[in-house]
Enzyme design. Structure first.
Site, PDB file in Angstrom:
ATOM      1  N   ALA A   1       0.874  -1.169   0.000  1.00  0.00           N
ATOM      2  CA  ALA A   1       0.000   0.000   0.000  1.00  0.00           C
ATOM      3  C   ALA A   1       0.910   1.217   0.000  1.00  0.00           C
ATOM      4  O   ALA A   1       2.059   1.143   0.433  1.00  0.00           O
ATOM      5  CB  ALA A   1      -0.868  -0.020   1.246  1.00  0.00           C
TER       6      ALA A   1
ATOM      7  N   GLY B   1       0.697  -4.960   0.754  1.00  0.00           N
ATOM      8  CA  GLY B   1      -0.485  -4.973  -0.105  1.00  0.00           C
ATOM      9  C   GLY B   1      -0.210  -5.585  -1.477  1.00  0.00           C
ATOM     10  O   GLY B   1      -1.141  -6.012  -2.164  1.00  0.00           O
TER      11      GLY B   1
ATOM     12  N   GLU C   1      -0.536  -9.143  -0.893  1.00  0.00           N
ATOM     13  CA  GLU C   1      -1.979  -9.381  -0.686  1.00  0.00           C
ATOM     14  C   GLU C   1      -2.753  -9.336  -1.999  1.00  0.00           C
ATOM     15  O   GLU C   1      -3.709 -10.102  -2.179  1.00  0.00           O
ATOM     16  CB  GLU C   1      -2.537  -8.355   0.304  1.00  0.00           C
ATOM     17  CG  GLU C   1      -2.085  -8.639   1.725  1.00  0.00           C
ATOM     18  CD  GLU C   1      -2.493  -7.550   2.704  1.00  0.00           C
ATOM     19  OE1 GLU C   1      -2.160  -6.374   2.453  1.00  0.00           O
ATOM     20  OE2 GLU C   1      -3.154  -7.864   3.705  1.00  0.00           O
TER      21      GLU C   1
ATOM     22  N   GLU D   1       4.315  -5.112   7.209  1.00  0.00           N
ATOM     23  CA  GLU D   1       3.529  -4.098   7.922  1.00  0.00           C
ATOM     24  C   GLU D   1       3.938  -3.947   9.374  1.00  0.00           C
ATOM     25  O   GLU D   1       3.841  -2.867   9.960  1.00  0.00           O
ATOM     26  CB  GLU D   1       2.029  -4.438   7.853  1.00  0.00           C
ATOM     27  CG  GLU D   1       1.403  -4.313   6.474  1.00  0.00           C
ATOM     28  CD  GLU D   1       1.511  -5.571   5.623  1.00  0.00           C
ATOM     29  OE1 GLU D   1       2.287  -6.490   5.988  1.00  0.00           O
ATOM     30  OE2 GLU D   1       0.830  -5.639   4.580  1.00  0.00           O
TER      31      GLU D   1
HETATM   32  N1  COA Z   1       4.590   3.228  -0.497  1.00  0.00           N
HETATM   33  C1  COA Z   1       4.986   4.394  -1.028  1.00  0.00           C
HETATM   34  N2  COA Z   1       6.131   4.543  -1.703  1.00  0.00           N
HETATM   35  C2  COA Z   1       6.909   3.474  -1.838  1.00  0.00           C
HETATM   36  C3  COA Z   1       6.570   2.220  -1.316  1.00  0.00           C
HETATM   37  C4  COA Z   1       5.339   2.123  -0.612  1.00  0.00           C
HETATM   38  N3  COA Z   1       4.917   0.968  -0.100  1.00  0.00           N
HETATM   39  N4  COA Z   1       7.548   1.337  -1.593  1.00  0.00           N
HETATM   40  C5  COA Z   1       8.469   2.012  -2.299  1.00  0.00           C
HETATM   41  N5  COA Z   1       8.103   3.312  -2.443  1.00  0.00           N
HETATM   42  C6  COA Z   1       8.800   4.380  -3.153  1.00  0.00           C
HETATM   43  C7  COA Z   1       9.977   4.908  -2.356  1.00  0.00           C
HETATM   44  O1  COA Z   1       9.544   5.890  -1.429  1.00  0.00           O
HETATM   45  C8  COA Z   1      10.817   5.512  -3.449  1.00  0.00           C
HETATM   46  O2  COA Z   1      10.254   6.738  -3.863  1.00  0.00           O
HETATM   47  P1  COA Z   1      11.245   7.980  -4.287  1.00  0.00           P
HETATM   48  O3  COA Z   1      12.153   7.417  -5.357  1.00  0.00           O
HETATM   49  O4  COA Z   1      10.299   9.009  -4.769  1.00  0.00           O
HETATM   50  O5  COA Z   1      11.982   8.319  -3.043  1.00  0.00           O
HETATM   51  C9  COA Z   1      10.599   4.526  -4.610  1.00  0.00           C
HETATM   52  O6  COA Z   1       9.387   3.861  -4.342  1.00  0.00           O
HETATM   53  C10 COA Z   1      11.709   3.496  -4.738  1.00  0.00           C
HETATM   54  O7  COA Z   1      11.833   2.833  -3.489  1.00  0.00           O
HETATM   55  P2  COA Z   1      13.213   2.700  -2.700  1.00  0.00           P
HETATM   56  O8  COA Z   1      12.880   2.450  -1.266  1.00  0.00           O
HETATM   57  O9  COA Z   1      14.087   3.879  -2.994  1.00  0.00           O
HETATM   58  O10 COA Z   1      13.802   1.409  -3.405  1.00  0.00           O
HETATM   59  P3  COA Z   1      14.837   0.393  -2.791  1.00  0.00           P
HETATM   60  O11 COA Z   1      15.331  -0.422  -3.930  1.00  0.00           O
HETATM   61  O12 COA Z   1      15.872   1.098  -1.970  1.00  0.00           O
HETATM   62  O13 COA Z   1      13.990  -0.516  -1.766  1.00  0.00           O
HETATM   63  C11 COA Z   1      12.041  -1.740  -1.062  1.00  0.00           C
HETATM   64  C12 COA Z   1      12.946  -1.296  -2.256  1.00  0.00           C
HETATM   65  C13 COA Z   1      10.844  -2.485  -1.656  1.00  0.00           C
HETATM   66  C14 COA Z   1      12.845  -2.665  -0.157  1.00  0.00           C
HETATM   67  C15 COA Z   1      11.583  -0.500  -0.263  1.00  0.00           C
HETATM   68  O14 COA Z   1      11.041   0.430  -1.170  1.00  0.00           O
HETATM   69  C16 COA Z   1      10.516  -0.789   0.765  1.00  0.00           C
HETATM   70  O15 COA Z   1      10.823  -1.341   1.819  1.00  0.00           O
HETATM   71  N6  COA Z   1       9.252  -0.375   0.484  1.00  0.00           N
HETATM   72  C17 COA Z   1       8.178  -0.474   1.434  1.00  0.00           C
HETATM   73  C18 COA Z   1       7.677  -1.888   1.560  1.00  0.00           C
HETATM   74  C19 COA Z   1       6.582  -1.972   2.595  1.00  0.00           C
HETATM   75  O16 COA Z   1       6.801  -1.766   3.778  1.00  0.00           O
HETATM   76  N7  COA Z   1       5.383  -2.295   2.132  1.00  0.00           N
HETATM   77  C20 COA Z   1       4.258  -2.490   3.006  1.00  0.00           C
HETATM   78  C21 COA Z   1       3.424  -1.287   3.036  1.00  0.00           C
HETATM   79  S1  COA Z   1       2.014  -1.532   4.071  1.00  0.00           S
END
Ligand code: COA
Length: 278
Positions: free
Chosen positions: A86, A129, A132, A152
């Site tokens: 999400a 999400g 999910e 989460e």
């Molecule tokens: N919601 C909003 N934005 C998200 C996102 C999310 N769930 N997951 C990634 N993004 C965005 C980042 O903020 C970043 O945006 P920016 O370039 O404008 O700063 C972009 O996507 C790229 O992500 P980034 O974190 O820089 O990539 P990464 O390769 O370093 O890491 C992940 C990849 C997937 C490990 C990391 O993005 C992450 O942990 N995301 C969240 C996962 C999560 O907790 N999901 C559950 C949500 S309930």
């Protein structure tokens, strides 16, 4: 509204029967944000669910993530993603009254409630999400560079799109607990071993393998396909003995359909069944 958060394309299902069937391919289209699902994504997914449900030509739905964009000058490339969860930016400062209406009418349930077969085609991150949404589909095919998880807990939250329930039914209590409580990442290999995904393939074969399966599904009677989905789905809710009775009743009722006669006669005459969908 700006750019669409979901792009859809109905591609012809070669050999669909009745002819003219399509496979509806939906692409989550926020690659800059790793296809994170925001309010707009949910709205557009729900709209597509309503559309395909009422379009008899659509035989199967495939959901995928848009590939990463070309990296900007001097910036590191973004990783491939189905959906990295999400959209966390929509969570800050919200209380339960703010989020309840959204979570009560969400895309995960809309996809889950489709009567037609659905396939998640996962390449890259499918987290929170995103996992999910894949779990809301009937079948998951993933590239071998994919990563799943329910992180989460790291945000002080739990899965809210059905993850605890669908994962538990798919892979069992202990494994679900490990994933939900640790918030850790699950590699494609481990996802396959646990049964989160049906199959893993090299990334460059993902599309052909997934679409091949979708084509196969689209070649069956669309009427019978829905009955089959309904019968298997009932196993999740019904006590075993009731489920067996329900299946028998669905099976017997199919003897009143034209497609049962067509299918049986095609087998006996060694020809291809030309379904009529009733
Ligand atoms: N919601 C909003 N934005 C998200 C996102 C999310 N769930 N997951 C990634 N993004 C965005 C980042 O903020 C970043 O945006 P920016 O370039 O404008 O700063 C972009 O996507 C790229 O992500 P980034 O974190 O820089 O990539 P990464 O390769 O370093 O890491 C992940 C990849 C997937 C490990 C990391 O993005 C992450 O942990 N995301 C969240 C996962 C999560 O907790 N999901 C559950 C949500 S309930």
């Amino acid at each position: 509204m700006g750019e669409r958060a979901l792009i859809f394309e109905d591609v012809p299902a070669d050999g669909s029967s009745p002819a003219g069937g399509t496979i509806s391919v939906w692409t989550l289209n926020r690659p800059d944000k790793l296809n994170a699902l925001n309010t707009q994504s949910h709205q557009e997914i729900k709209e597509q669910c309503a559309r395909v449900e009422s379009d008899d030509n659509v035989r199967c739905i495939v959901i995928r993530g848009a590939p990463p964009p070309e990296p900007e000058e001097g910036k590191r490339p973004k990783p491939p993603a189905f959906a990295a969860g999400a959209d966390i930016s929509e969570f800050a400062g919200k209380d339960s009254d703010d989020v309840r209406p959204f979570f009560e009418d969400n895309a995960w349930e809309a996809v889950w409630n489709l009567s037609k077969p659905t396939i998640a085609m996962v390449d890259g991150f499918a987290l929170g999400g995103g996992t999910e949404l894949a779990l809301s589909c009937d079948i998951r095919i993933a590239s071998d560079r994919s990563t799943f998880g329910q992180p989460e807990i790291n945000l002080g939250l739990i899965p809210g799109g059905g993850g605890t329930q669908r994962l538990c039914r798919l892979i069992g209590y202990g494994r679900t607990m490990e994933i939900v409580l640790s918030g850790g990442m699950v590699s494609a290999d481990d996802a396959l071993k646990m049964g989160i995904v049906n199959k893993i393939v090299p990334a460059d074969e993902l599309e052909s393998v997934t679409m091949g399966l979708a084509q196969d599904i689209a070649s069956k009677s669309p009427f019978t396909t829905k009955v089959a989905k309904r019968a298997v789905r009932a196993a999740l809710d019904l006590p075993f003995s009731e489920g067996v009775l329900m299946e028998r009743s669905e099976f017997v009722a199919l003897f009143d359909t034209e497609d049962k006669e067509i299918g049986v006669n095609a087998f006996l005459s060694r020809s291809d069944a030309e379904w009529v969908g009733r």
